[in-house]
Motif scaffolding. Structure first.
Motif, PDB file in Angstrom:
ATOM      1  N   GLU A 253     -10.793   0.983 -19.391  1.00 13.58           N
ATOM      2  CA  GLU A 253     -10.097   1.795 -20.606  1.00 13.58           C
ATOM      3  C   GLU A 253      -9.535   0.854 -21.828  1.00 13.58           C
ATOM      4  N   LEU A 254      -9.818   1.632 -22.982  1.00 19.93           N
ATOM      5  CA  LEU A 254      -9.677   0.799 -24.378  1.00 19.93           C
ATOM      6  C   LEU A 254      -8.392   1.487 -24.872  1.00 19.93           C
ATOM      7  N   VAL A 255      -7.196   0.724 -25.349  1.00 23.83           N
ATOM      8  CA  VAL A 255      -5.927   1.334 -25.851  1.00 23.83           C
ATOM      9  C   VAL A 255      -5.984   0.664 -27.247  1.00 23.83           C
ATOM     10  N   ILE A 256      -6.064   1.773 -28.117  1.00 21.73           N
ATOM     11  CA  ILE A 256      -5.861   1.435 -29.750  1.00 21.73           C
ATOM     12  C   ILE A 256      -4.368   1.749 -30.141  1.00 21.73           C
ATOM     13  N   ARG A 257      -3.779   0.714 -30.714  1.00 21.84           N
ATOM     14  CA  ARG A 257      -2.401   0.897 -31.190  1.00 21.84           C
ATOM     15  C   ARG A 257      -2.411   0.358 -32.719  1.00 21.84           C
ATOM     16  N   PRO A 258      -1.141   0.724 -33.360  1.00 22.75           N
ATOM     17  CA  PRO A 258      -0.886   0.180 -34.677  1.00 22.75           C
ATOM     18  C   PRO A 258      -0.384  -1.224 -34.487  1.00 22.75           C
ATOM     19  N   ASP A 259      -0.750  -2.401 -35.355  1.00 22.85           N
ATOM     20  CA  ASP A 259      -0.023  -3.529 -35.124  1.00 22.85           C
ATOM     21  C   ASP A 259       1.168  -3.853 -35.485  1.00 22.85           C
ATOM     22  N   SER A 260       2.058  -4.505 -34.616  1.00 21.44           N
ATOM     23  CA  SER A 260       3.249  -4.597 -34.831  1.00 21.44           C
ATOM     24  C   SER A 260       3.950  -5.253 -35.906  1.00 21.44           C
ATOM     25  N   THR A 261       3.058  -5.873 -36.814  1.00 19.76           N
ATOM     26  CA  THR A 261       3.455  -6.640 -37.975  1.00 19.76           C
ATOM     27  C   THR A 261       2.854  -6.040 -39.045  1.00 19.76           C
ATOM     28  N   VAL A 262       1.506  -5.620 -39.171  1.00 18.27           N
ATOM     29  CA  VAL A 262       0.845  -4.999 -40.266  1.00 18.27           C
ATOM     30  C   VAL A 262       0.594  -3.400 -40.429  1.00 18.27           C
ATOM     31  N   PHE A 263       1.011  -3.002 -39.181  1.00 23.80           N
ATOM     32  CA  PHE A 263       1.061  -1.527 -38.843  1.00 23.80           C
ATOM     33  C   PHE A 263      -0.418  -0.908 -38.869  1.00 23.80           C
ATOM     34  N   ASP A 264      -0.863  -0.119 -39.800  1.00 21.08           N
ATOM     35  CA  ASP A 264      -2.220   0.431 -39.889  1.00 21.08           C
ATOM     36  C   ASP A 264      -2.989  -0.484 -40.851  1.00 21.08           C
ATOM     37  N   GLY A 265      -2.476  -1.464 -41.240  1.00 21.57           N
ATOM     38  CA  GLY A 265      -3.257  -2.237 -42.433  1.00 21.57           C
ATOM     39  C   GLY A 265      -2.582  -2.271 -43.619  1.00 21.57           C
ATOM     40  N   ARG A 266      -1.506  -1.333 -43.886  1.00 23.30           N
ATOM     41  CA  ARG A 266      -0.860  -1.103 -45.147  1.00 23.30           C
ATOM     42  C   ARG A 266       0.025  -2.483 -45.490  1.00 23.30           C
ATOM     43  N   PHE A 267       0.083  -3.290 -44.402  1.00 21.06           N
ATOM     44  CA  PHE A 267       0.944  -4.416 -44.675  1.00 21.06           C
ATOM     45  C   PHE A 267       0.093  -5.675 -44.493  1.00 21.06           C
ATOM     46  N   ALA A 268      -1.130  -5.553 -44.531  1.00 23.79           N
ATOM     47  CA  ALA A 268      -1.924  -6.520 -44.198  1.00 23.79           C
ATOM     48  C   ALA A 268      -1.970  -7.920 -45.297  1.00 23.79           C
ATOM     49  N   ASN A 269      -1.478  -7.464 -46.548  1.00 26.84           N
ATOM     50  CA  ASN A 269      -1.438  -8.447 -47.576  1.00 26.84           C
ATOM     51  C   ASN A 269       0.010  -9.141 -47.789  1.00 26.84           C
ATOM     52  N   ASN A 270       0.761  -9.004 -46.775  1.00 24.31           N
ATOM     53  CA  ASN A 270       1.939  -9.738 -46.869  1.00 24.31           C
ATOM     54  C   ASN A 270       2.103 -10.749 -45.933  1.00 24.31           C
ATOM     55  N   GLY A 271       2.268 -12.012 -46.510  1.00 20.90           N
ATOM     56  CA  GLY A 271       2.360 -13.101 -45.762  1.00 20.90           C
ATOM     57  C   GLY A 271       3.527 -13.287 -44.794  1.00 20.90           C
ATOM     58  N   TRP A 272       4.689 -12.748 -45.199  1.00 18.40           N
ATOM     59  CA  TRP A 272       5.716 -12.730 -44.335  1.00 18.40           C
ATOM     60  C   TRP A 272       5.518 -12.310 -42.966  1.00 18.40           C
ATOM     61  N   LEU A 273       4.853 -11.147 -43.067  1.00 18.96           N
ATOM     62  CA  LEU A 273       4.594 -10.147 -41.917  1.00 18.96           C
ATOM     63  C   LEU A 273       3.271 -10.788 -41.031  1.00 18.96           C
TER      64      LEU A 273
END
Length: 1016
Positions: free
Chosen positions: A568-588
């Protein structure tokens, strides 16, 4: 005492557990090979990509305050002293819930976010997302202006367009919005639906609450929000619900506070809740469970139905499950949980992850009601802004309407469906069929590039707004600074569409609140601004009962439950960038993920057994070269690095989304793998019969899990509640260590009380009587391992982001590391967390070896660094047994950030009370000395110089203040009534590496679990 307590076998990774030749070679040196030089050419442009928003305050952030609150002055007001920060209450929105915050402002610019103690959603604490919002606001890659067909335009031009375009109120308009709890926003939404006769409004969140709301609708006949009061439950059962993780639950801060309040044990007479976790992926929440069962996510459904069937023999309302049987019916966990839940009726909570289908949420809600938990440990809330439609089905319907040319105008408010929509909808192609596409967003992102009009969105710290917390506390969002790029908020955006003219957000919000405060509006408005919330009102609690239709529906969906076969494949939000909205945050991006300690990437997680079957090897050490696998779902294939995760369910692979973005920002671009193509309307979160193959390729992962290893020393002590009651002193030095250890043996031989010191003792420093003596204690029983302490420390102390390459070389700069240890079998271990800052040793080994006395003891007992004196020998780091000192290899703040320009401009992005360090110096935790000194000065002023000792609680370190578990205690050791002194007197208190006799001022309270002995 059990062997587990006496001689635990903790390990950070599979490499450390094996202790093979590779591992031994790796730990011979503190830093990896070539650590003293940067051999790669790093251009200014490439480094800016890494640092992202860390460089944002290049002059444009000074003195831009909201005109409603601040006006220029030629004479300094009495209540404003330059250099002394000011604090404003506000609220931080995340999806459709706000959290109360207090924002620190320095010279007209916000620099730090803290929780609002008066607000029930935060109680003074924050999550990693809340801490990182400062960096989001100062991100130089945010959209800076309005675009029309890709060309620069203006808000006034857009307003003129709206006045003409939306005069046709009969056109087919589709509004696509992120979830939003704002009363003002939803007032404008209702106005839009009234104004446009052929409009539809769809709230689309890739990871939202839709399944949970639809589940309560099945169980009770209405869409209600489940509100779990974890502090009022004696037994908690979680089914794949990572409720302590902010990426999985928007109410994680309050959840953590409530959960840990019921887990706090200060004496052997105290009781604590018992927590069971049933999950596939080893989550933060699962790592805090007393008993954990790992099964495939696809089997969660069968397990819940088996439990409901067992309970149906003893409680009413679950008749549909009577006689039902599946592979879990005879599982020992089902019988044990049944007994526990029946013994704790009204005092238990069952919860299921929001990604699971509505039928499971309905079943869990029905079980809670059948057990009498509703109105006790669980409330079901009436949420006024919750949509009555299934938004995921409506969103799929919108794609069909677009393909059939049935939509004239699409208005997207903050959402980014071109990146996040299910792949089978081909939303990017469907959107091209609309005659007009209007998009408001923080970035000129994947969806913005498809729009006719793109409006740059103001950050919530720049705009007026309002919102409800998860449980219904109403708050005002007040700006801290004028919009840096002249952006507009979502309510100003909607107002322009509706009215064709610009109106200030302040006026729009006040129009809403005029109906809320009908008497003495001004004073009540000002009080709400000051307090950060409008009274203690919450959403109404619904009186629920299992609907008559539930059992007939339940019969249908349990008969259609299929066993999960194959991979099976499980798809989750990322624990640091969530759904991608925080992907440009260097701290995260640089924040190590809680369980894997991976930074700057996403991976495919799998168990050791699954990896062996696929022929995938576990990661190496240092620069972790991992194997790349290909995953195929319904004909779509992508390649992603594989990561072996102890404790993961077999025949299951977990991936996270939010990475692999293009053209968004220097941090996000080409970081990680875009996994959204594997999501479809049928496989939003889970897919079965997945094909997995090795590609023969490798990929470098930057993981911190093997950095700063302490060579197998026993650092973390824990016991069961029963063992603690039998031996309250289990964590003491004598109990935790064998008598054969050198330090103890030497002490016993010479008749001494203290163990052998690692250096010749010197005369202990005498401290002035009028100085406080600072110390810290960390309660491992309440620490959940969320990592908010690390990112709060980063924000407070101007800690630089160094990037993936430097992290892979062991050069991360975090002053607090969160160690994650495994204990037990590699396939099904326990996990334990331990934050490790500087210990501030009384007999500090670092001070003994520094040739220039750069590290010394202060009058108030702290181990302090004099940066201007440090010459970078790194002797102190080599001599530190705790490995908590960080060497600054490069001048991140000058040579790379500004290309040699004046570094004072860059310092505007940082806390002005903390020195910006330069290349070649050592740095480490300072107990937030700037906060300490501020409190000492204020105390001296208040007492006319009689004492510099602040009252207990007057000083909170950044990590302590942010921690939602209240796991960190800090205070004056000379005050016998201080919380830290009381904590250090606790019989669970112990010192890290006590046998070295460094006498640390930071100590720990040993962890206590409460497992069911029948499952131990």
């Amino acid at each position: 005492m059990s062997e587990e307590v006496k001689n635990p076998n903790y390990w950070k990774s599979l490499g450390e557990l094996a202790r093979n030749e590779e591992y031994e070679k790796y730990v011979e040196r503190e830093f990896p090979e070539n650590a003293t030089e940067l051999n790669d050419k790093v251009s200014r442009r490439s480094f800016l990509r890494v640092m992202g928003a860390s460089i944002a305050l290049a002059g444009f952030a000074a003195c831009r305050r909201p005109v409603q609150k601040i006006v220029p002055f030629s004479k300094q007001p009495e209540d404003l002293v330059e250099g002394v920060p000011q604090y404003y209450a506000s609220a931080s929105p995340f999806q459709d819930a706000v959290t109360g915050i207090v924002v620190e402002n320095n010279s007209g610019r916000p620099t730090k976010i803290e929780g609002n103690e008066m607000h029930p959603a935060s109680s003074g604490n924050t999550s990693i997302f809340g801490q990182a919002e400062i960096l989001n606001m100062y991100d130089p890659d945010r959209s800076r202006y309005v675009r029309k067909n890709g060309e620069r335009s203006s808000v006034s031009a857009f307003a003129k367009f709206c006045s003409d375009h939306f005069s046709n109120t009969d056109q087919n308009i589709a509004f696509v919005s992120e979830a939003n709890s704002s009363p003002t926003y939803n007032r404008l939404k209702d106005q839009a639906m009234d104004q446009f006769s052929n409009a539809q409004w769809i709230t689309y969140e890739p990871f939202g609450e839709d399944n949970a709301l639809e589940g309560t609708n099945i169980a009770f006949g209405e869409r209600l929000r489940t509100y779990n009061k974890y502090d009022e439950a004696d037994v908690i059962v979680s089914f794949d619900d990572d409720f302590l993780n902010p990426a999985a639950d928007k109410n994680s801060v309050e959840n953590t506070k409530r959960f840990t309040d019921r887990r706090r044990v200060m004496s052997e007479d105290d009781d604590m809740s018992r927590f069971y976790a049933v999950e596939s992926t080893f989550s933060i929440t699962g790592s805090n469970a007393d008993n954990r069962l790992r099964i495939k996510s696809g089997e969660i459904e069968l397990f819940i139905y088996a439990l409901a069937a067992e309970l149906s023999n003893s409680v009413s309302g679950l008749s549909a499950f009577s006689g039902y049987s599946n592979k879990f019916s005879d599982h020992e966990w089902v019988s044990v949980l049944t007994e526990e839940l029946l013994d704790n009726r009204g005092d238990s909570i069952l919860t299921v992850g929001r990604d699971h289908k509505p039928e499971l949420h309905a079943t869990v809600a029905a079980i809670n009601v059948a057990l009498g938990n509703d109105g006790q440990a669980v409330d079901y809330l009436e949420v006024p802004h919750a949509d009555n439609q299934n938004n995921r089905e409506a969103f799929a319907g919108l794609a069909e309407d677009l393909n059939n040319d049935n939509v004239d105008t699409v208005v997207l408010v903050g959402a980014n469906p071109a990146f996040t929509a299910p792949a089978d909808l081909n939303f990017e192609e469907a959107l091209s069929n609309a005659r007009q596409v209007i998009h408001l967003s923080n970035y000129y992102d994947e969806t913005s590039k498809l729009a006719n009009w793109h409006l740059n969105r103001a950050h919530f710290l720049e705009a007026w707004g309002d919102g409800y917390s998860y449980s219904g506390t109403r708050s005002i969002i007040q700006p801290q600074i004028e919009p840096l790029y002249s952006g507009i908020s979502e309510i100003e955006f909607l107002n322009i569409i509706l009215n064709g003219e610009q109106t200030k957000g302040y006026d729009i919000v006040q129009d809403t609140w005029q109906d809320y405060y009908t008497n003495d509006f001004t004073s009540q408005w000002n009080k709400a601004l000051h307090d950060g919330l409008a009274g203690e009102e919450t959403f109404s609690v619904a009186s629920v009962s299992i609907s008559s239709a539930f059992n007939s529906q339940a019969s249908d969906f349990i008969s259609n439950a299929d066993p999960s076969e194959g991979m099976e494949l499980v798809i989750r939000p990322d624990s640091t960038v969530f759904d991608g909205r925080f992907a440009n945050n260097g701290w995260l991006q640089e924040q190590p993920k809680p369980m894997t300690k991976i930074t700057w990437d996403n991976v495919a997680l799998m168990s050791k057994k699954t990896a062996d079957e696929l022929g995938v090897k576990e990661a190496g050490l240092g620069k972790a070269e991992v194997e790349v696998i290909s995953i195929t779902v319904d004909g779509t294939t992508l390649e992603i690095p594989a990561w072996v995760q102890p404790g993961h369910a077999d025949d299951s692979i977990t991936i996270t989304v939010g990475y692999g973005r293009e053209g968004v920002g220097r941090v996000a671009n080409k970081t990680g793998v875009d996994t959204y193509p594997l999501r479809t309307t049928d496989n939003m979160h889970f897919a079965s019969n997945v094909s997995v193959e090795k590609t023969g390729k490798t990929y470098e992962i930057a993981s911190t899990q093997d950095h700063n290893t302490m060579e197998g020393r026993s650092l973390l002590r824990h016991a069961t509640l029963q063992e603690y009651r039998e031996n309250p002193n289990f964590s003491t030095y004598e109990s935790a260590y064998d008598a054969e250890m050198p330090g103890v043996a030497y002490a016993e031989e010479h008749g001494e009380d203290d163990p052998l010191s690692i250096f010749n003792p010197i005369d202990e420093q005498e401290y002035p009587e009028d100085e406080p003596q600072w110390g810290m204690s960390i309660d491992l029983n309440t620490c959940t391992g969320c990592g908010v302490c690390t990112i709060a420390c980063t924000a407070e102390n101007n800690i630089p982001v160094v990037g993936k390459r430097e992290v892979s070389r062991g050069r991360e700069m975090h002053w607090i590391r969160n160690d994650r240890y495994f204990d037990g079998d590699v396939n099904d271990p326990k996990a334990l967390h331990q934050p490790v800052p500087c210990m501030h040793c009384e007999l500090a080994p670092c001070e003994q070896v520094c040739p220039v006395a750069a590290t010394t003891h202060s009058d108030d007992g702290m181990n302090q660094m004099t940066y201007n004196r440090c010459i970078g020998t790194r002797y102190c780091a080599n001599n530190c047994p705790y490995k908590v000192r960080r060497f600054n290899f490069f001048n991140y703040t000058k040579e790379f950030l500004t290309g040699g320009d004046d570094p004072e401009i860059v310092q505007m992005a940082m806390n002005p009370e903390v020195t910006v360090r330069f290349r070649g110096v050592m740095e480490k935790c300072t107990y937030c000395v700037q906060r300490v000194n501020r409190a000492k000065i204020n105390r001296s002023i208040d007492t006319n110089g009689e004492t510099k000792k602040p009252k207990d609680g007057a000083v909170e370190t950044a990590c302590q203040q942010a921690c939602p578990a209240d796991a960190i205690y800090f205070g004056d050791l000379t005050d016998p009534e201080s919380e830290v002194v009381k904590t250090k007197k606790n019989n669970r208190n112990y010192l890290l590496l006590e046998e070295l006799n460094t006498r640390p001022r930071t100590s720990y309270l040993a962890k206590v679990r409460n497992p069911n002995p029948k499952l131990a």
